[in-house]
Design a protein around this motif. Structure first.
Motif, short mmCIF file in Angstrom:
data_model
loop_
_atom_site.label_atom_id
_atom_site.label_comp_id
_atom_site.label_asym_id
_atom_site.label_seq_id
_atom_site.Cartn_x
_atom_site.Cartn_y
_atom_site.Cartn_z
N HIS A 1 1.95 4.76 -6.69
CA HIS A 1 2.99 3.99 -6.00
C HIS A 1 2.69 2.50 -6.22
O HIS A 1 2.54 2.09 -7.36
N ASP A 2 2.50 1.74 -5.14
CA ASP A 2 2.25 0.32 -5.38
C ASP A 2 0.76 -0.04 -5.31
O ASP A 2 0.39 -1.20 -5.27
N LEU A 3 -0.09 0.98 -5.32
CA LEU A 3 -1.54 0.71 -5.27
C LEU A 3 -2.09 0.53 -6.69
O LEU A 3 -1.95 1.43 -7.53
N ASP A 4 -2.73 -0.59 -6.93
CA ASP A 4 -3.34 -0.87 -8.23
C ASP A 4 -4.74 -0.25 -8.23
O ASP A 4 -5.70 -0.81 -7.72
N VAL A 5 -4.82 0.96 -8.82
CA VAL A 5 -6.06 1.74 -8.74
C VAL A 5 -7.25 1.00 -9.35
O VAL A 5 -8.37 1.06 -8.84
N LEU A 6 -7.00 0.28 -10.46
CA LEU A 6 -8.11 -0.34 -11.18
C LEU A 6 -8.57 -1.67 -10.60
O LEU A 6 -9.60 -2.20 -11.01
N SER A 7 -7.84 -2.18 -9.64
CA SER A 7 -8.20 -3.49 -9.09
C SER A 7 -9.56 -3.43 -8.39
O SER A 7 -9.82 -2.50 -7.62
N CYS B 1 4.90 9.23 -9.15
CA CYS B 1 3.74 9.15 -8.24
C CYS B 1 2.64 8.29 -8.85
O CYS B 1 2.13 7.38 -8.23
N ILE B 2 2.30 8.61 -10.11
CA ILE B 2 1.23 7.86 -10.79
C ILE B 2 1.81 7.26 -12.07
O ILE B 2 2.42 7.98 -12.87
N GLU B 3 1.63 5.97 -12.20
CA GLU B 3 2.12 5.29 -13.41
C GLU B 3 0.91 4.84 -14.22
O GLU B 3 0.07 4.09 -13.72
N ILE B 4 0.85 5.32 -15.44
CA ILE B 4 -0.25 4.92 -16.33
C ILE B 4 0.39 4.23 -17.53
O ILE B 4 1.28 4.79 -18.17
N MET C 1 0.85 -1.20 0.00
CA MET C 1 0.00 0.00 0.00
C MET C 1 0.88 1.25 0.00
O MET C 1 1.95 1.25 0.57
N PRO C 2 0.42 2.32 -0.64
CA PRO C 2 1.22 3.54 -0.61
C PRO C 2 1.30 4.08 0.80
O PRO C 2 0.46 3.77 1.63
N GLN C 3 2.31 4.90 0.99
CA GLN C 3 2.45 5.53 2.29
C GLN C 3 1.19 6.34 2.57
O GLN C 3 0.61 6.93 1.67
N SER C 4 0.77 6.33 3.82
CA SER C 4 -0.46 7.03 4.16
C SER C 4 -0.35 8.51 3.84
O SER C 4 0.58 9.18 4.24
N ALA C 5 -1.30 9.00 3.06
CA ALA C 5 -1.27 10.41 2.68
C ALA C 5 -1.40 11.29 3.91
O ALA C 5 -0.78 12.34 4.03
N SER C 6 -2.22 10.85 4.87
CA SER C 6 -2.41 11.70 6.03
C SER C 6 -1.13 11.79 6.85
O SER C 6 -0.90 12.76 7.54
#
Ligand SMILES: Nc1ncnc2c1ncn2[C@@H]1O[C@H](COP(=O)(O)OP(=O)(O)OP(=O)(O)O)[C@@H](O)[C@H]1O
Length: 278
Positions: free
Chosen positions: A96-102, A31-34, A1-6
């Motif tokens: 980062h390592d979060l797969d947004v589309l999953s 930051c964002i990989e497309i 998981m990406p580092q917590s934004a908060s």
């Protein structure tokens, strides 16, 4: 998981500008990989095989003629398109390592990490204070004093504190359009996002408010990664670090904003930035 934004953007952190060395280091961070991203509305393909890296702590502007897919891509970054029943996509979209589309991605968590500011300011019909406190009340367990501090921090960060500090309990809808948009930015950052998506954030504002928001966007990039859709070429050149030019659902070129505007590699980009079409 990406580092917590908060954790990275918590209001208790030092909000002063990073040193130039810090800024140049973080500027190179992805930051964002497309990658090979496609998007459809039903059988209509709005985005074709699009690959783009979005770097941390930079402002990336999406430009291009109407209907070329800018907002569609923006809205996939925080899965806003989930509310459009016909919308579907494939390819890679990672923060980062979060797969947004999953399908297993927690969209509530994603949207805390990726805030959104819309074309028209859309404050809730509540007080100024409550607009900013709304998200933190849902997501964070804060005591009243801490919430007050967070509301003030967010309003200061959004450069609207001085104008509203004496009327926090007044209706937000009584503010001017430019103030409302800065309030919406304060509302977006109050939950500690890492990324801010802005879909033509100045298009409903007068020139003075537009300049105020542009200055703000440029300052906010010290702490946030900003992706902005704009039809205004001057705005893209004034306040973005990198520009991506879209045409008919495809990415034509992207690069440092100065390069895209002064020495574009593609004739179509040159024609567009010179106002020959669109
Ligand atoms: N909800 C939707 N349902 C069906 N088609 C859509 C939907 N939203 C957008 N489209 C279509 O997808 C294509 C891309 O639209 P999108 O809004 O992403 O373009 P855009 O570049 O942001 O345009 P603009 O600059 O006018 O806002 C267009 O042909 C548009 O008509």
């Amino acid at each position: 998981m990406p580092q917590s934004a908060s954790a990275t953007n918590a209001p208790t952190t030092d909000t002063s500008a990073p040193s130039p060395a810090d800024a140049s280091q973080s500027a190179e961070e992805l930051c964002i990989e497309i990658s090979h991203f496609n998007a459809w509305y039903g059988s209509f393909q709005a985005i074709h095989d699009l690959s783009l890296d979005i770097r941390r702590n930079q402002v990336t502007a999406f430009i291009g003629p109407s209907g070329c897919g800018k907002s569609t891509l923006l809205r996939w970054i925080n899965r806003m398109n989930d509310i459009v029943p016909t919308a579907h996509s494939n390819g890679t979209l990672r923060i980062h390592d979060l797969d947004v589309l999953s399908p297993s991605t927690d969209v509530v968590h994603l949207r805390r990490q990726v805030g959104m500011v819309f074309q028209k300011p859309n404050p809730f019909p509540k007080t100024i204070y409550e607009n900013v406190a709304f998200g933190p009340r849902l997501h964070l367990k804060l005591r009243r004093g801490e919430l007050d501090e967070l509301v003030e921090w967010s309003l200061r960060k959004a450069a609207v504190w001085d104008e509203v500090k004496d009327r926090l309990n007044a209706p937000a809808l009584g503010l001017s359009g430019g103030q409302q948009q800065r309030l919406c930015i304060a509302r977006a950052i109050a939950v500690g996002p890492e990324i801010l998506l802005m879909d033509e954030p100045c298009s409903a504002l007068d020139p003075a408010s537009t300049l105020a928001i542009e200055d703000l966007i440029y300052e906010l990039r010290e702490q946030y990664t900003i992706v902005m859709v704009t039809h205004n070429m001057q705005q893209a050149s004034r306040c973005s670090d990198r520009t991506a030019f879209f045409f008919e659902g495809r990415l034509v070129e992207s690069g440092p904003t100065d390069d895209v505007f002064t020495k574009p590699q593609q004739k179509r980009t040159d024609d567009y930035v010179r106002g020959r079409f669109g």
